[in-house]
Write an enzyme that holds these catalytic residues in place. Structure first.
Site, PDB file in Angstrom:
ATOM      1  N   HIS A  18       0.863  -1.101  -0.002  1.00  0.00           N
ATOM      2  CA  HIS A  18      -0.001  -0.097   0.024  1.00  0.00           C
ATOM      3  C   HIS A  18       0.854   1.306   0.105  1.00  0.00           C
ATOM      4  O   HIS A  18       1.950   1.242   0.391  1.00  0.00           O
ATOM      5  CB  HIS A  18      -0.629   0.038   1.457  1.00  0.00           C
ATOM      6  CG  HIS A  18       0.022   0.052   2.646  1.00  0.00           C
ATOM      7  ND1 HIS A  18       0.466   0.941   3.152  1.00  0.00           N
ATOM      8  CD2 HIS A  18      -0.030  -0.895   3.360  1.00  0.00           C
ATOM      9  CE1 HIS A  18       1.037   1.089   4.140  1.00  0.00           C
ATOM     10  NE2 HIS A  18       0.940  -0.441   4.448  1.00  0.00           N
ATOM     11  N   GLY A  19       0.221   2.560  -0.518  1.00  0.00           N
ATOM     12  CA  GLY A  19       0.877   3.716  -0.480  1.00  0.00           C
ATOM     13  C   GLY A  19       1.083   4.127   1.037  1.00  0.00           C
ATOM     14  O   GLY A  19       0.622   3.545   1.761  1.00  0.00           O
ATOM     15  N   GLY A  23      -0.515   6.439   9.089  1.00  0.00           N
ATOM     16  CA  GLY A  23       0.271   5.482  10.213  1.00  0.00           C
ATOM     17  C   GLY A  23       1.664   5.641   9.809  1.00  0.00           C
ATOM     18  O   GLY A  23       2.623   5.519  10.837  1.00  0.00           O
ATOM     19  N   GLU A 107      -2.689  -7.146   7.046  1.00  0.00           N
ATOM     20  CA  GLU A 107      -1.566  -6.738   7.714  1.00  0.00           C
ATOM     21  C   GLU A 107      -1.326  -7.556   8.886  1.00  0.00           C
ATOM     22  O   GLU A 107      -2.235  -8.095   9.506  1.00  0.00           O
ATOM     23  CB  GLU A 107      -1.775  -5.267   8.376  1.00  0.00           C
ATOM     24  CG  GLU A 107      -0.590  -4.694   9.220  1.00  0.00           C
ATOM     25  CD  GLU A 107       0.787  -4.506   8.323  1.00  0.00           C
ATOM     26  OE1 GLU A 107       1.173  -5.676   8.164  1.00  0.00           O
ATOM     27  OE2 GLU A 107       1.078  -3.271   7.985  1.00  0.00           O
ATOM     28  N   LYS A 118       4.551   2.028  24.389  1.00  0.00           N
ATOM     29  CA  LYS A 118       4.740   0.534  24.447  1.00  0.00           C
ATOM     30  C   LYS A 118       5.131  -0.178  23.117  1.00  0.00           C
ATOM     31  O   LYS A 118       5.826  -1.201  23.061  1.00  0.00           O
ATOM     32  CB  LYS A 118       3.345  -0.048  24.860  1.00  0.00           C
ATOM     33  CG  LYS A 118       3.437  -1.415  25.174  1.00  0.00           C
ATOM     34  CD  LYS A 118       4.340  -1.744  26.437  1.00  0.00           C
ATOM     35  CE  LYS A 118       4.177  -3.494  26.939  1.00  0.00           C
ATOM     36  NZ  LYS A 118       5.156  -3.616  27.920  1.00  0.00           N
TER      37      LYS A 118
END
Length: 286
Positions: A18-19, A23, A107, A118
C-alpha cells in the site's frame, strides 16, 4: 505445488504494498484509530497512481500488446483498498476482469489500539528476538502470518488450476494477478512461494510504500523475480547470492520439479559423505 508446473499459468504475479498512510507519518494515530481504518495520505494516493501507470506499461508491454488482462486480490484494510483504487485508475475497465477482497493477505495483527511508547518498546524486543517468531501481545507473529498466507496460496492455486477468472483464457499467458497487501505479508508470501528458510526471510527488507515485486513466469514454468528485477535490485532487497542464483535458475530453468533440484544441504548438516560407505570408487556396491 509442483503438480501445476505443466499447466497454463498466469504470466505474472505482482505484489504491491500500500501507499503511504497516516500510520507511516504519525504512529500515534494507532492509539485512537483501528489499524484497518488507517487511510492513505494524499502522497500515498499519488504513489498508488504512479505505481498503476508503471504496472500498466509493464503488462501491456508499453502499449504494444493487445492480449492481456488483470485480476486483483486486495487486503480488506482501508489503505490497501485505497491503493487499489489509485492503481486501478491506470487501467481500462475492459482489462480488469475481477477483484476479490482477501482477508488472508491483511496486515500483521499488532493488537487493538496501540500505545505508542509500548509499541516502540515491543518492536525493539522483536528486533532482538526475531521478526518471524516474535508474537505481539494480543497480536500475531510472522509465523502466524505464514500460516494464513499458506492457506491463501492453496486457494490461489485452485483458482489458477480451475481457471476461476472470468473472461480469461491464459493458455497464452495473458493473465496478470495483482495482490495489494502489506510489507511483512509480501515478504512472507515470497518466503512461502520460493521455499525460503526463516534465516533467509530475516535477511529481507519490507517493500517501501507503493513498491512492488514482480514474479514473472520463466521459460521452464517457474516464477522468478529476476526476469523483471535486476540482480542489484534483488541484492538491495536483501536476497543472498544463493537466493539470487535460485531466481536465475527459475527464470532460465527447463522446468524440472523440486525433487530434481540440487538443494544446498550444507545449511542443515555439518558434513555429508560424497557417497554411501558401502559403494566403491566406481559407485558400485561392495
Amino acid at each position: 505445488m509442483q503438480n501445476y508446473q505443466k499447466k497454463a499459468l498466469p504470466k505474472r504475479i505482482i505484489l504491491i504494498r500500500h501507499g503511504e498512510s497516516l500510520g507511516n507519518v504519525d504512529e500515534k494515530i494507532f492509539e485512537i484509530t483501528s489499524d484497518h481504518k488507517i487511510p492513505l495520505t494524499p502522497a500515498g494516493m499519488e504513489q498508488a497512481e504512479q505505481t498503476g501507470m508503471e504496472i500498466l506499461n509493464m503488462v501491456s508491454e508499453q502499449g504494444k500488446s493487445k492480449d492481456w488482462n488483470v485480476y486483483f486480490y486486495v487486503s480488506p484494510y482501508a489503505r490497501t483498498r485505497q491503493t487499489l483504487k489509485g492503481v486501478g485508475k491506470a487501467f481500462p475497465k475492459n482489462r480488469v476482469i475481477g477483484v476479490k477482497e482477501e482477508c488472508r493477505v491483511r496486515e500483521q495483527d499488532f493488537g487493538n489500539f496501540q500505545d505508542y511508547e509500548k509499541m516502540r518498546e515491543l518492536k525493539e524486543i522483536r528486533n532482538r528476538y526475531g521478526t518471524f517468531f516474535y508474537r505481539f501481545p494480543e497480536g500475531e507473529s510472522g509465523a502466524d502470518v505464514f500460516d494464513r498466507v499458506s492457506s491463501f496460496l492453496e486457494s490461489l492455486w485452485r483458482d489458477i488450476d480451475m481457471n476461476r477468472y472470468p473472461d480469461s483464457n491464459y493458455s497464452d499467458n495473458n493473465l496478470n494477478l495483482v495482490i495489494v497487501s502489506h510489507g511483512l505479508c509480501i515478504r512472507i508470501f515470497m518466503m512461502r512461494w520460493f521455499k525460503w528458510t526463516v534465516e533467509q526471510f530475516e535477511l529481507l527488507y519490507n517493500p517501501k510504500n507503493a513498491e512492488y515485486r514482480v514474479m514473472e513466469l520463466g521459460q521452464g514454468g517457474e516464477y522468478s523475480l529476476s526476469i523483471h528485477h535486476s540482480e542489484e535490485t534483488l541484492q538491495a532487497w536483501g536476497l543472498s547470492s544463493e537466493m539470487i542464483a535460485d531466481q536465475k535458475w527459475r527464470a532460465e530453468g527447463e522446468g524440472e520439479g523440486d525433487e530434481k533440484r540440487l538443494w544446498n544441504c550444507d545449511a542443515f548438516f555439518d558434513s555429508l559423505a560424497e557417497s554411501d560407505a558401502s559403494e566403491n570408487e566406481n559407485g558400485e556396491a561392495n
